[in-house]
Design a protein around this motif. Structure first.
Motif, PDB file in Angstrom:
ATOM      1  N   ASN A   1       2.941  -1.805  -4.711  1.00 51.60           N
ATOM      2  CA  ASN A   1       1.818  -1.024  -5.243  1.00 51.60           C
ATOM      3  C   ASN A   1       1.567  -1.510  -6.668  1.00 51.60           C
ATOM      4  OD1 ASN A   1       0.407   1.104  -6.708  1.00 51.60           O
ATOM      5  ND2 ASN A   1       0.746   2.370  -4.888  1.00 51.60           N
ATOM      6  N   PRO A   2       0.326  -1.928  -6.994  1.00 42.78           N
ATOM      7  CA  PRO A   2       0.082  -2.530  -8.317  1.00 42.78           C
ATOM      8  C   PRO A   2       0.212  -1.547  -9.479  1.00 42.78           C
ATOM      9  CG  PRO A   2      -1.967  -2.333  -7.057  1.00 42.78           C
ATOM     10  CD  PRO A   2      -0.867  -1.907  -6.152  1.00 42.78           C
ATOM     11  N   ARG A   3       0.215  -0.219  -9.123  1.00 45.43           N
ATOM     12  CA  ARG A   3       0.182   0.750 -10.227  1.00 45.43           C
ATOM     13  C   ARG A   3       1.485   1.502 -10.444  1.00 45.43           C
ATOM     14  NH1 ARG A   3      -5.360   2.447  -8.448  1.00 45.43           N
ATOM     15  NH2 ARG A   3      -4.330   4.135  -7.382  1.00 45.43           N
TER      16      ARG A   3
ATOM     17  N   LYS B   1      -0.336  10.532   2.292  1.00 46.33           N
ATOM     18  CA  LYS B   1      -1.072   9.279   2.478  1.00 46.33           C
ATOM     19  C   LYS B   1      -0.292   8.395   3.456  1.00 46.33           C
ATOM     20  CE  LYS B   1      -3.558   7.287  -0.561  1.00 46.33           C
ATOM     21  NZ  LYS B   1      -4.142   6.609  -1.717  1.00 46.33           N
TER      22      LYS B   1
ATOM     23  N   ILE C   1      -1.667  -2.048   9.714  1.00 47.48           N
ATOM     24  CA  ILE C   1      -1.993  -0.673  10.126  1.00 47.48           C
ATOM     25  C   ILE C   1      -3.504  -0.432  10.019  1.00 47.48           C
ATOM     26  CG2 ILE C   1      -1.660   1.766   9.478  1.00 47.48           C
ATOM     27  CD1 ILE C   1       0.981   0.546  10.435  1.00 47.48           C
ATOM     28  N   THR C   2      -4.112  -1.046   9.028  1.00 45.70           N
ATOM     29  CA  THR C   2      -5.502  -0.776   8.652  1.00 45.70           C
ATOM     30  C   THR C   2      -6.481  -0.875   9.815  1.00 45.70           C
ATOM     31  OG1 THR C   2      -4.889  -1.823   6.572  1.00 45.70           O
ATOM     32  CG2 THR C   2      -7.249  -1.431   6.937  1.00 45.70           C
ATOM     33  N   ALA C   3      -7.404   0.092   9.877  1.00 44.31           N
ATOM     34  CA  ALA C   3      -8.491   0.070  10.854  1.00 44.31           C
ATOM     35  C   ALA C   3      -9.716  -0.562  10.193  1.00 44.31           C
ATOM     36  CB  ALA C   3      -8.791   1.483  11.305  1.00 44.31           C
TER      37      ALA C   3
ATOM     38  N   ASN D   1      -5.228  -2.297  13.166  1.00 38.76           N
ATOM     39  CA  ASN D   1      -5.608  -1.036  13.796  1.00 38.76           C
ATOM     40  C   ASN D   1      -4.468  -0.482  14.640  1.00 38.76           C
ATOM     41  OD1 ASN D   1      -7.311   1.081  14.538  1.00 38.76           O
ATOM     42  ND2 ASN D   1      -8.172  -0.047  16.266  1.00 38.76           N
ATOM     43  N   VAL D   2      -3.290  -0.407  14.047  1.00 36.10           N
ATOM     44  CA  VAL D   2      -2.135   0.105  14.791  1.00 36.10           C
ATOM     45  C   VAL D   2      -1.431   1.237  14.042  1.00 36.10           C
ATOM     46  CG1 VAL D   2      -1.619  -2.063  15.982  1.00 36.10           C
ATOM     47  CG2 VAL D   2      -0.581  -1.628  13.763  1.00 36.10           C
TER      48      VAL D   2
ATOM     49  N   LYS E   1       2.053   9.317  -3.152  1.00 37.34           N
ATOM     50  CA  LYS E   1       1.359  10.576  -2.833  1.00 37.34           C
ATOM     51  C   LYS E   1       1.638  11.005  -1.398  1.00 37.34           C
ATOM     52  CE  LYS E   1      -2.051   8.978  -6.043  1.00 37.34           C
ATOM     53  NZ  LYS E   1      -2.876   7.790  -6.024  1.00 37.34           N
TER      54      LYS E   1
ATOM     55  N   SER F   1       2.636   4.359  -1.237  1.00 41.43           N
ATOM     56  CA  SER F   1       2.069   5.287  -2.214  1.00 41.43           C
ATOM     57  C   SER F   1       3.054   6.415  -2.490  1.00 41.43           C
ATOM     58  CB  SER F   1       0.761   5.849  -1.657  1.00 41.43           C
ATOM     59  OG  SER F   1       0.337   6.943  -2.429  1.00 41.43           O
TER      60      SER F   1
ATOM     61  N   GLY G   1       0.841  -1.202   0.000  1.00 35.47           N
ATOM     62  CA  GLY G   1       0.000   0.000   0.000  1.00 35.47           C
ATOM     63  C   GLY G   1       0.870   1.244   0.000  1.00 35.47           C
TER      64      GLY G   1
ATOM     65  N   VAL H   1      -4.124  -9.516   0.698  1.00 33.96           N
ATOM     66  CA  VAL H   1      -2.709  -9.153   0.856  1.00 33.96           C
ATOM     67  C   VAL H   1      -2.047 -10.109   1.860  1.00 33.96           C
ATOM     68  CG1 VAL H   1      -1.147  -7.386   1.747  1.00 33.96           C
ATOM     69  CG2 VAL H   1      -2.999  -6.727   0.213  1.00 33.96           C
TER      70      VAL H   1
ATOM     71  N   ARG I   1      -9.206  -5.145   1.406  1.00 30.65           N
ATOM     72  CA  ARG I   1      -8.116  -5.782   0.654  1.00 30.65           C
ATOM     73  C   ARG I   1      -7.121  -6.523   1.549  1.00 30.65           C
ATOM     74  NH1 ARG I   1      -9.004  -3.505  -4.669  1.00 30.65           N
ATOM     75  NH2 ARG I   1      -8.943  -5.755  -4.875  1.00 30.65           N
TER      76      ARG I   1
ATOM     77  N   VAL J   1      -3.391  -1.072   3.308  1.00 35.60           N
ATOM     78  CA  VAL J   1      -4.388  -1.033   2.232  1.00 35.60           C
ATOM     79  C   VAL J   1      -5.759  -1.046   2.904  1.00 35.60           C
ATOM     80  CG1 VAL J   1      -2.899  -2.221   0.561  1.00 35.60           C
ATOM     81  CG2 VAL J   1      -4.463  -3.555   1.996  1.00 35.60           C
ATOM     82  N   PRO J   2      -6.819  -0.638   2.221  1.00 35.12           N
ATOM     83  CA  PRO J   2      -8.134  -0.623   2.858  1.00 35.12           C
ATOM     84  C   PRO J   2      -8.523  -2.006   3.405  1.00 35.12           C
ATOM     85  CG  PRO J   2      -8.191   0.557   0.786  1.00 35.12           C
ATOM     86  CD  PRO J   2      -6.850  -0.107   0.854  1.00 35.12           C
TER      87      PRO J   2
HETATM   88  N1  ACO Z   1      -1.473  -4.292  -2.843  1.00 34.65           N
HETATM   89  C1  ACO Z   1      -0.699  -3.216  -2.846  1.00 34.65           C
HETATM   90  N2  ACO Z   1      -1.159  -1.966  -2.884  1.00 34.65           N
HETATM   91  C2  ACO Z   1      -2.489  -1.806  -2.925  1.00 34.65           C
HETATM   92  C3  ACO Z   1      -3.364  -2.880  -2.957  1.00 34.65           C
HETATM   93  C4  ACO Z   1      -2.809  -4.185  -2.890  1.00 34.65           C
HETATM   94  N3  ACO Z   1      -3.578  -5.277  -2.890  1.00 34.65           N
HETATM   95  N4  ACO Z   1      -4.598  -2.413  -2.987  1.00 34.65           N
HETATM   96  C5  ACO Z   1      -4.512  -1.069  -3.008  1.00 34.65           C
HETATM   97  N5  ACO Z   1      -3.209  -0.706  -2.979  1.00 34.65           N
HETATM   98  C6  ACO Z   1      -2.643   0.633  -2.959  1.00 34.65           C
HETATM   99  C7  ACO Z   1      -3.545   1.657  -3.557  1.00 34.65           C
HETATM  100  O1  ACO Z   1      -3.420   1.718  -4.938  1.00 34.65           O
HETATM  101  C8  ACO Z   1      -3.036   2.930  -2.894  1.00 34.65           C
HETATM  102  O2  ACO Z   1      -1.920   3.450  -3.565  1.00 34.65           O
HETATM  103  P1  ACO Z   1      -2.005   4.832  -4.408  1.00 34.65           P
HETATM  104  O3  ACO Z   1      -1.995   5.919  -3.395  1.00 34.65           O
HETATM  105  O4  ACO Z   1      -0.842   4.806  -5.291  1.00 34.65           O
HETATM  106  O5  ACO Z   1      -3.322   4.784  -5.158  1.00 34.65           O
HETATM  107  C9  ACO Z   1      -2.562   2.431  -1.527  1.00 34.65           C
HETATM  108  O6  ACO Z   1      -2.485   1.036  -1.609  1.00 34.65           O
HETATM  109  C10 ACO Z   1      -3.536   2.739  -0.421  1.00 34.65           C
HETATM  110  O7  ACO Z   1      -4.847   2.414  -0.816  1.00 34.65           O
HETATM  111  P2  ACO Z   1      -6.031   3.455  -0.750  1.00 34.65           P
HETATM  112  O8  ACO Z   1      -7.221   2.819  -1.346  1.00 34.65           O
HETATM  113  O9  ACO Z   1      -5.622   4.755  -1.301  1.00 34.65           O
HETATM  114  O10 ACO Z   1      -6.247   3.560   0.800  1.00 34.65           O
HETATM  115  P3  ACO Z   1      -5.933   4.736   1.805  1.00 34.65           P
HETATM  116  O11 ACO Z   1      -4.521   5.093   1.799  1.00 34.65           O
HETATM  117  O12 ACO Z   1      -6.915   5.824   1.610  1.00 34.65           O
HETATM  118  O13 ACO Z   1      -6.292   4.011   3.176  1.00 34.65           O
HETATM  119  C11 ACO Z   1      -5.561   2.877   5.094  1.00 34.65           C
HETATM  120  C12 ACO Z   1      -5.646   2.836   3.579  1.00 34.65           C
HETATM  121  C13 ACO Z   1      -4.717   4.057   5.532  1.00 34.65           C
HETATM  122  C14 ACO Z   1      -4.923   1.612   5.567  1.00 34.65           C
HETATM  123  C15 ACO Z   1      -7.009   3.022   5.667  1.00 34.65           C
HETATM  124  O14 ACO Z   1      -7.792   1.986   5.186  1.00 34.65           O
HETATM  125  C16 ACO Z   1      -7.056   2.989   7.152  1.00 34.65           C
HETATM  126  O15 ACO Z   1      -7.232   1.943   7.761  1.00 34.65           O
HETATM  127  N6  ACO Z   1      -6.889   4.151   7.829  1.00 34.65           N
HETATM  128  C17 ACO Z   1      -6.900   4.232   9.260  1.00 34.65           C
HETATM  129  C18 ACO Z   1      -5.564   3.793   9.818  1.00 34.65           C
HETATM  130  C19 ACO Z   1      -5.570   3.857  11.343  1.00 34.65           C
HETATM  131  O16 ACO Z   1      -6.101   4.784  11.896  1.00 34.65           O
HETATM  132  N7  ACO Z   1      -4.964   2.848  11.989  1.00 34.65           N
HETATM  133  C20 ACO Z   1      -4.985   2.786  13.435  1.00 34.65           C
HETATM  134  C21 ACO Z   1      -4.002   3.678  14.029  1.00 34.65           C
HETATM  135  S1  ACO Z   1      -4.245   3.814  15.746  1.00 34.65           S
HETATM  136  C22 ACO Z   1      -4.783   5.369  16.086  1.00 34.65           C
HETATM  137  O17 ACO Z   1      -5.711   5.468  16.777  1.00 34.65           O
HETATM  138  C23 ACO Z   1      -4.051   6.566  15.616  1.00 34.65           C
END
Ligand code: ACO
Length: 700
Positions: free
Chosen positions: A46-48, A24, A98-100, A131-132, A21, A19, A17, A83, A79, A75-76
């Protein structure tokens, strides 16, 4: 090689995941890994993208020729499973998710989390999260997180169930001059938890003190074993939130934590040698104290002050924390008397007076530190016009160098005028506070730890003689068959007898003749009590007769109780009347047990009788692994102990028999998890022996 070596010191890391950008999370993590100075290989996934942050990017983990030890997944949620599956297939050893959007969001999230754990189990991967924020190891070095701050290197390992708390502390730590060996965001603890990281930090040569902020513990028994082992290697200080009823609810909704009872945490921490901090401030005060100061050999504190008020506050706190004000040697007192002004305080606290300059502080400090009756010293300073804060600070540092075995703490009570001195102390590793209370609290933490280290672990209670498990099983079988969960008095007494707990003889009878026969067997006087599981307060319905001296009294007592009960509660099912030998009065005590969801059975001991809830003279211990030493300490914590040792000319009671009975109750409730509650109230303690009179046992 430690269990989590490949996680905290991986040879290669993939960021899934990642990026390009900026802003992010996937970009921040990748940059953090790179900028932390990590020496291993880094694979952005990253697939792209072909390249991110100057590194070749891969479309999937399976495309990397050599599997990395660690994959950080951002990643969301939808997904994450695919992964994780990819990582498993590729041979990745550890995941940081990391994902929540898992357990903390409800049922669907919980299902997703279970599937994620199953994938990890299937491929033998270990997982931090989900969620970390991630983790940082300053010595690897590796920043596998999206935290905005990479802390300075230090000796504190900080484990936090709350990611937000972790990033806040990191941000604050820099200004506070605090360094870390490792920080770990524990999140949902679906696989790895504080237990694993406490074990890992205990084995980490860069870590001197282990700090935890937690909201719950998932496996009480494992925690006790791991934290107990770790605490004997280095201090483990824990701040557990969710102590209030409202706090417990907040904890549940936060990371889906099921907060256990606070009392059980208190008891469990104490029993395994963990130091419990009562606030975040105290947690970090203790961290600084343990990281910087030597652990004092004893509890004798000396205070050197330039004003009376703060000296009194410090003295009060020394007492309140169970420490002792040091009593100086004759030589120290004479030297202080000779060289200090006549108005100075030469006993403890040493008051060098408001006009003290650095040289007077240095002299007093030197003498006090050299005194063999002093274990730790608190230097208090208020900024009078003539005070020399910087020069006095230099004096403190010099004296400390000459006496490295003495724990020296400071409370510089002021602001701007003392700031430079305070900063010098912080830099040089002398814990410095604004007020005396936290300084004394920190010393008490060090002293507590030292005492714990010097207490032998205590032999596990040897196998108890005279235990009849089959007998207990048979009683429980009959109770369950009878569709009951609460044992009758006679049944409870039989259970106690099977475990060698000295219960007063009691028999269930169904006719006046039977009652008389039992009474004759036991010998008079006897007590009659109605036996009915539905009647909790027997006296209130006329269901008890005491002091019956003859067959005639037993016969009429039997009839009277039956009439009373039928009059008050015509519907109640009555099993009969229990005849109990009336025992001579002894010191009234209680031995009880309540079961905690995390830590199992908790044993209570204290003053018994009808006022037990009002007087609340009770101490608690975990039943499992309860040592004789702990039982003795448990008795000593109560006021009842004063009575037991013989109060106002009375003969002492049989403490040995009491210790044995507590051991046996602990064994009974550990062996039979189906006992949910048990109360023996009262237990009469005599000069010789005991008698358990009223025993209540409830099954699940
Ligand atoms: N393999 C590799 N990369 C992938 C895949 C995959 N299967 N699927 C998607 N990606 C890429 C995407 O293309 C994207 O890259 P890009 O920016 O080049 O387009 C990247 O992975 C991230 O995917 P996005 O769809 O853009 O997701 P986003 O970054 O918006 O969100 C995240 C992902 C941050 C994990 C979100 O889902 C999330 O969980 N956020 C909350 C995190 C959090 O708060 N964790 C707890 C912390 S504890 C606290 O309280 C602070």
């Amino acid at each position: 090689m430690t269990k989590l070596a490949s996680l905290v010191r991986p040879k290669a890391v993939a960021v899934v995941g990642a990026s390009p950008k900026a802003g992010k999370i996937g970009n921040t993590i990748l940059k953090n890994v790179i900028e932390s100075g990590y020496k291993g290989k880094i694979y952005p996934i990253n697939p792209r993208e072909d390249q991110i942050e100057g590194l070749k990017a891969y479309p999937a983990v399976t495309e990397i020729s050599e599997p990395p030890d660690l994959a950080v997944i951002a990643v969301p949620a939808a997904r994450v499973l695919e992964v994780a599956e990819d990582c498993g297939k590729a041979g990745v050893k550890n995941l940081v998710v990391i994902t929540a959007g898992f357990k903390e969001v409800g049922k669907a999230g919980l299902e997703l989390e279970k599937k994620l754990v199953n994938i990890c189990r299937q491929y033998g991967m270990r997982m931090l999260g989900p969620n970390v924020v991630g983790f940082i190891d300053t010595h690897t070095p590796l920043n596998a997180s999206f935290a905005g701050t990479f802390p300075r290197q230090g000796e504190i390992a900080f484990l936090s169930q709350s990611g937000a708390m972790l990033v806040a502390i990191l941000d604050w730590s820099d200004a506070a001059g605090l360094g870390f060996s490792r920080v770990v965001s524990l999140g949902n603890k679906a696989d790895l938890s504080e237990i694993d990281f406490i074990e890992e930090a205990a084995a980490d040569p860069h870590t001197k003190v282990i700090l935890c902020y937690i909201e719950d513990i998932v496996d009480g028994q494992r925690f006790l074993e791991a934290a107990g082992r770790a605490a004997r290697q280095k201090p483990v200080v824990i701040y557990k939130s969710g102590t209030s009823q409202a706090g417990a609810l907040a904890a549940s909704s936060h990371t889906g934590a099921l907060a256990g009872s606070d009392l059980a945490y208190d008891v469990a921490f104490r029993q395994c040698g963990v130091i419990r901090a009562r606030s975040m401030t105290e947690l970090f005060d203790l961290a600084v104290a343990f990281a910087k100061a030597p652990v004092p050999r004893g509890s004798r504190v000396a205070i050197v002050t330039n004003s009376g008020g703060p000296g009194i506050i410090a003295t009060d706190n020394v007492e309140a924390k169970g420490l002792q004000m040091a009593r100086f040697s004759k030589e120290t007192i004479e030297e202080l008397q000779e060289k200090l002004p006549a108005e100075a305080g030469i006993y403890n606290p040493v008051d060098v007076l408001g006009d003290a300059k650095a040289d007077r502080y240095r002299f007093a400090l030197e003498k006090v530190c050299a005194d063999p009756n002093v274990d730790s010293v608190v230097v208090l300073m208020c900024p009078a016009g003539v005070t020399q804060p910087v020069e006095t600070t230099e004096a403190i540092l010099e004296v400390r160098k000459a006496h490295p075995d003495k724990a020296i703490f400071a409370a510089f009570m002021g602001g701007e005028s003392l700031a430079e001195g305070a900063a010098m102390l912080a830099r040089e590793g002398v814990p410095c506070f604004t007020f005396p209370e936290p300084a004394i609290a920190a010393i008490s933490g060090l002293v507590y730890y030292n005492e714990m280290l010097n207490t032998p672990e205590g032999e596990a209670a040897a196998a108890l003689p005279g235990i009849d498990r089959k007998g207990v099983k048979a009683v429980f079988y009959d109770v369950i068959k009878d569709n009951r969960l609460v044992l009758l008095g006679s049944e409870a007494a039989e259970v106690a007898r099977c475990y060698g707990i000295p219960a007063a003889p009691v028999a269930l009878t169904v006719s006046p003749e039977e009652a008389v026969a039992e009474a004759e067997k036991m010998g008079y006087p006897v007590v009659l009590k109605v036996a009915s599981p539905k009647i909790l307060h027997k006296t209130d319905v006329g269901g008890v007769k005491i002091g019956l001296q003859s067959a005639e009294e037993v016969r009429s007592g039997f009839m009277e109780i039956m009439n009373n009960v039928h009059g008050y509660l015509p519907q109640a099912v009555v099993y009969g009347i229990e005849v109990q030998k009336m025992m001579p009065r002894g010191t009234e005590l209680i031995i009880g047990m309540t079961r905690d969801i995390q830590f199992g059975p908790l044993i209570a001991f204290g003053l018994g009788g009808v006022y037990v809830n009002l007087i609340k003279d009770v101490s608690f211990r975990l039943a499992r692994g309860l040592t004789l030493r702990e039982i003795e300490k448990m008795l000593q914590e109560t006021r009842a102990y004063t009575l037991l040792r013989g109060y106002r000319g009375e003969k002492p009671r049989d403490i040995g028999a009491l210790v044995d009975a507590i051991r046996r109750v602990a064994a009974l409730v550990t062996d039979f998890p189906e006992i949910t509650e048990m109360d023996i109230n009262p237990v009469f303690a005599y000069e010789e022996g005991l008698s358990a009179l009223d025993i209540k046992i409830t099954l699940s």
